[in-house]
Scaffold this motif. Structure first.
Motif, mmCIF file in Angstrom:
data_model
loop_
_atom_site.group_PDB
_atom_site.id
_atom_site.type_symbol
_atom_site.label_atom_id
_atom_site.label_comp_id
_atom_site.label_asym_id
_atom_site.label_seq_id
_atom_site.Cartn_x
_atom_site.Cartn_y
_atom_site.Cartn_z
ATOM 1 N N TYR A 3 0.847 -1.142 0.096
ATOM 2 C CA TYR A 3 -0.005 0.085 -0.258
ATOM 3 C C TYR A 3 0.835 1.439 -0.045
ATOM 4 O O TYR A 3 1.911 1.082 0.550
ATOM 5 C CB TYR A 3 -0.795 0.011 1.248
ATOM 6 C CG TYR A 3 -2.062 -1.123 1.182
ATOM 7 C CD1 TYR A 3 -1.981 -1.972 2.064
ATOM 8 C CD2 TYR A 3 -3.040 -0.687 0.424
ATOM 9 C CE1 TYR A 3 -2.920 -2.889 2.214
ATOM 10 C CE2 TYR A 3 -4.088 -1.911 0.276
ATOM 11 C CZ TYR A 3 -4.031 -2.867 1.186
ATOM 12 O OH TYR A 3 -5.097 -3.668 1.373
ATOM 13 N N SER A 6 2.939 2.494 3.159
ATOM 14 C CA SER A 6 2.981 1.246 4.347
ATOM 15 C C SER A 6 3.652 -0.017 3.693
ATOM 16 O O SER A 6 4.024 0.126 2.592
ATOM 17 C CB SER A 6 1.709 1.079 4.906
ATOM 18 O OG SER A 6 0.958 0.279 3.766
ATOM 19 N N HIS A 8 2.086 -2.960 3.861
ATOM 20 C CA HIS A 8 0.993 -3.958 3.595
ATOM 21 C C HIS A 8 1.029 -4.291 2.220
ATOM 22 O O HIS A 8 1.066 -3.486 1.228
ATOM 23 C CB HIS A 8 -0.486 -3.295 4.004
ATOM 24 C CG HIS A 8 -0.568 -3.287 5.689
ATOM 25 N ND1 HIS A 8 -1.205 -4.482 5.907
ATOM 26 C CD2 HIS A 8 -0.568 -2.398 6.379
ATOM 27 C CE1 HIS A 8 -1.356 -4.039 7.467
ATOM 28 N NE2 HIS A 8 -1.060 -2.994 7.675
ATOM 29 N N GLU A 95 -7.989 -6.334 1.722
ATOM 30 C CA GLU A 95 -9.444 -6.302 2.370
ATOM 31 C C GLU A 95 -10.168 -7.791 2.194
ATOM 32 O O GLU A 95 -10.943 -8.245 3.022
ATOM 33 C CB GLU A 95 -9.917 -5.223 1.569
ATOM 34 C CG GLU A 95 -9.375 -3.941 2.102
ATOM 35 C CD GLU A 95 -8.233 -3.526 1.364
ATOM 36 O OE1 GLU A 95 -7.750 -4.340 0.302
ATOM 37 O OE2 GLU A 95 -7.845 -2.387 1.649
ATOM 38 N N PHE A 161 -9.080 -6.078 11.648
ATOM 39 C CA PHE A 161 -8.470 -4.874 12.137
ATOM 40 C C PHE A 161 -7.042 -4.891 12.351
ATOM 41 O O PHE A 161 -6.032 -4.277 12.143
ATOM 42 C CB PHE A 161 -9.314 -4.143 13.208
ATOM 43 C CG PHE A 161 -10.719 -3.807 12.891
ATOM 44 C CD1 PHE A 161 -11.069 -2.831 12.059
ATOM 45 C CD2 PHE A 161 -11.645 -4.918 13.316
ATOM 46 C CE1 PHE A 161 -12.194 -2.400 11.892
ATOM 47 C CE2 PHE A 161 -12.963 -4.730 13.062
ATOM 48 C CZ PHE A 161 -13.315 -3.511 12.027
ATOM 49 N N LEU A 162 -6.485 -5.906 13.229
ATOM 50 C CA LEU A 162 -5.470 -6.213 13.721
ATOM 51 C C LEU A 162 -4.441 -6.521 12.652
ATOM 52 O O LEU A 162 -3.508 -6.161 12.400
ATOM 53 C CB LEU A 162 -5.522 -7.652 14.677
ATOM 54 C CG LEU A 162 -6.091 -7.380 15.965
ATOM 55 C CD1 LEU A 162 -6.052 -8.415 16.810
ATOM 56 C CD2 LEU A 162 -5.309 -6.425 16.745
ATOM 57 N N ARG A 164 -5.030 -5.731 9.401
ATOM 58 C CA ARG A 164 -4.669 -4.493 8.763
ATOM 59 C C ARG A 164 -3.653 -3.619 9.050
ATOM 60 O O ARG A 164 -2.907 -2.783 8.180
ATOM 61 C CB ARG A 164 -6.062 -3.612 8.427
ATOM 62 C CG ARG A 164 -6.019 -2.662 7.539
ATOM 63 C CD ARG A 164 -7.526 -1.946 7.578
ATOM 64 N NE ARG A 164 -8.295 -2.881 6.835
ATOM 65 C CZ ARG A 164 -9.452 -3.013 7.386
ATOM 66 N NH1 ARG A 164 -9.809 -2.940 8.748
ATOM 67 N NH2 ARG A 164 -10.445 -4.063 6.728
ATOM 68 N N ARG A 165 -3.230 -3.597 10.266
ATOM 69 C CA ARG A 165 -2.153 -2.676 10.877
ATOM 70 C C ARG A 165 -0.934 -3.294 10.680
ATOM 71 O O ARG A 165 0.095 -2.689 11.126
ATOM 72 C CB ARG A 165 -2.612 -1.987 12.274
ATOM 73 C CG ARG A 165 -2.620 -3.077 13.291
ATOM 74 C CD ARG A 165 -3.160 -2.314 14.622
ATOM 75 N NE ARG A 165 -2.982 -3.428 15.845
ATOM 76 C CZ ARG A 165 -1.967 -3.772 16.504
ATOM 77 N NH1 ARG A 165 -0.815 -3.144 16.325
ATOM 78 N NH2 ARG A 165 -2.136 -4.694 17.392
ATOM 79 N N LEU A 166 -0.645 -4.702 10.467
ATOM 80 C CA LEU A 166 0.459 -5.503 10.399
ATOM 81 C C LEU A 166 1.303 -5.090 9.306
ATOM 82 O O LEU A 166 0.840 -5.054 8.153
ATOM 83 C CB LEU A 166 0.332 -6.893 10.669
ATOM 84 C CG LEU A 166 -0.203 -7.297 12.143
ATOM 85 C CD1 LEU A 166 -0.307 -8.742 11.943
ATOM 86 C CD2 LEU A 166 0.843 -7.035 13.283
ATOM 87 N N PRO A 167 2.651 -4.896 9.271
ATOM 88 C CA PRO A 167 3.593 -4.883 8.222
ATOM 89 C C PRO A 167 3.838 -6.183 7.762
ATOM 90 O O PRO A 167 4.002 -7.278 8.351
ATOM 91 C CB PRO A 167 4.834 -4.240 8.880
ATOM 92 C CG PRO A 167 4.771 -4.758 10.139
ATOM 93 C CD PRO A 167 3.403 -4.833 10.654
ATOM 94 N N THR A 188 3.965 -12.004 7.857
ATOM 95 C CA THR A 188 4.262 -10.659 8.411
ATOM 96 C C THR A 188 5.780 -10.469 8.860
ATOM 97 O O THR A 188 6.478 -11.750 9.084
ATOM 98 C CB THR A 188 3.277 -10.561 9.689
ATOM 99 O OG1 THR A 188 3.696 -11.608 10.845
ATOM 100 C CG2 THR A 188 1.919 -10.495 9.526
ATOM 101 N N ASP A 195 -0.381 -10.165 18.097
ATOM 102 C CA ASP A 195 -1.504 -10.526 17.463
ATOM 103 C C ASP A 195 -1.639 -11.886 17.008
ATOM 104 O O ASP A 195 -2.763 -12.493 17.196
ATOM 105 C CB ASP A 195 -1.452 -9.687 15.977
ATOM 106 C CG ASP A 195 -1.498 -8.066 16.313
ATOM 107 O OD1 ASP A 195 -2.480 -7.673 16.964
ATOM 108 O OD2 ASP A 195 -0.910 -7.484 15.353
#
Length: 317
Positions: A3, A6, A8, A95, A161-162, A164-167, A188, A195
């Motif tokens: 992204y 980021s 992701h 997503e 949600f967890l 989505r914020r992980l690299p 990850t 997580d």
């Protein structure tokens, strides 16, 4: 692929059967047939039980819950499997992948919870037969069903949600034709962070705890059966449990074998892992309605009656 701004991955890459990618249409036909059989079987069970007042008892209401879980699980698996095998489209957005993780694991935990509730139903029916109607009223069954939904959904709402914020800094290739939480966590940068620990907590508190409680309930059930003096009554009590035991073994055995292979570091081909995973997720939704319809005479008779009525209506005067 990331992204903007980021780390992701924009997409994940799904995998089919190793070495068998040259014939995806055969698997697409198999997947679609499996889903149609699941929808037909579980849909028939739902319609028959819900439309027949005489079947509105705890045992059949739990069967309805199992059918809903099976339908939800097979529906959650279908989109990416069809995309992989029919259209050979293996890319799935982050997503969509995270959403599929939520639905697959939610309905899987719901099924595990329903199997535990059905074990409790068998326990009360055999060990406390005179108090069965007072212990398992339809109202209590409804509350049990609500608690099953709240448990499954509540535990898995944080996952998208967890994640989505992980690299994600490793390869974006997954191991199956659908998204699973452990599979994604391996990609990850941080591996099994907090997580991942939460994911392990969810697994051990559900798929780890439920089969243990089911086994304990059957220990008490078999103790009660051994205390019955009449051989005919013993066989009748065992017959009540046979179908549920088969369904439990069908659901948990592939997962247990796969867990043992991983923890004992047994060398196997990736095909074995994928086959066991498919067996765990795809076999129960198809076979559960068949097992229960064969064993439950009331359900079978109602199905036959409705088929005869539909045939008469179709033939007309």
């Amino acid at each position: 692929i990331s992204y903007p701004g980021s780390s992701h991955p924009l997409t994940f890459l799904l995998m089919g059967f190793p070495g068998l990618d040259s014939a995806p249409y055969w698997f697409a036909i198999l997947v679609c047939t499996t889903y149609l059989l699941s929808a037909l079987g579980n849909g028939t069970v739902l319609i028959v039980v819900l439309t027949e007042p005489s079947l509105h008892s705890p045992m059949y209401l739990f069967l309805c819950m199992l059918a809903v879980s099976d339908l939800g699980l097979s529906t959650a698996l279908l989109p990416t499997m069809v995309s992989t095998f029919l259209f050979d489209s293996r890319d799935v957005s982050a997503e969509a992948c995270f959403s599929q993780i939520f639905f697959i694991h939610t309905f899987s935990i719901m099924e595990s919870s329903v199997l535990l509730a059905m074990a409790f139903d068998r326990f009360v029916a055999i060990c406390k037969p005179l108090r069965y109607d007072s212990i398992l009223t339809n109202t209590k069954v409804a509350w049990i069903g609500l608690s099953i939904v709240v448990r499954a959904v509540g535990l898995h709402v944080p996952f998208p949600f967890l994640l989505r914020r992980l690299p994600f800094c490793r390869t974006n290739v997954l191991s199956h034709s659908y998204c699973l939480h452990p599979d994604v966590m391996k990609l990850t940068c941080s591996g099994y962070s907090r997580d991942g620990i939460y994911g392990l907590f969810v697994i051990f508190s559900t798929m780890g705890l439920d089969p243990v409680l089911i086994v304990l309930s059957y220990i008490w059930i078999f103790k009660s059966i051994l205390g019955i003096t009449s051989l005919e009554e013993r066989l009748k009590a065992l017959n009540i449990c046979v179908c549920h035991i088969f369904v439990v073994l069908l659901f948990y055995t592939p997962m247990l074998v796969l867990s043992l292979i991983n923890h004992l570091a047994i060398h196997t081909t990736p095909l074995v892992h994928i086959f066991l995973s498919y067996l765990h997720f795809l076999a129960p939704p198809v076979l559960n309605p068949l097992l229960y319809c064969v064993k439950m005479k009331k359900v079978r008779r109602r199905i036959v009656t409705k088929l005869h009525r539909a045939r008469r209506v179709g033939l007309g005067p």
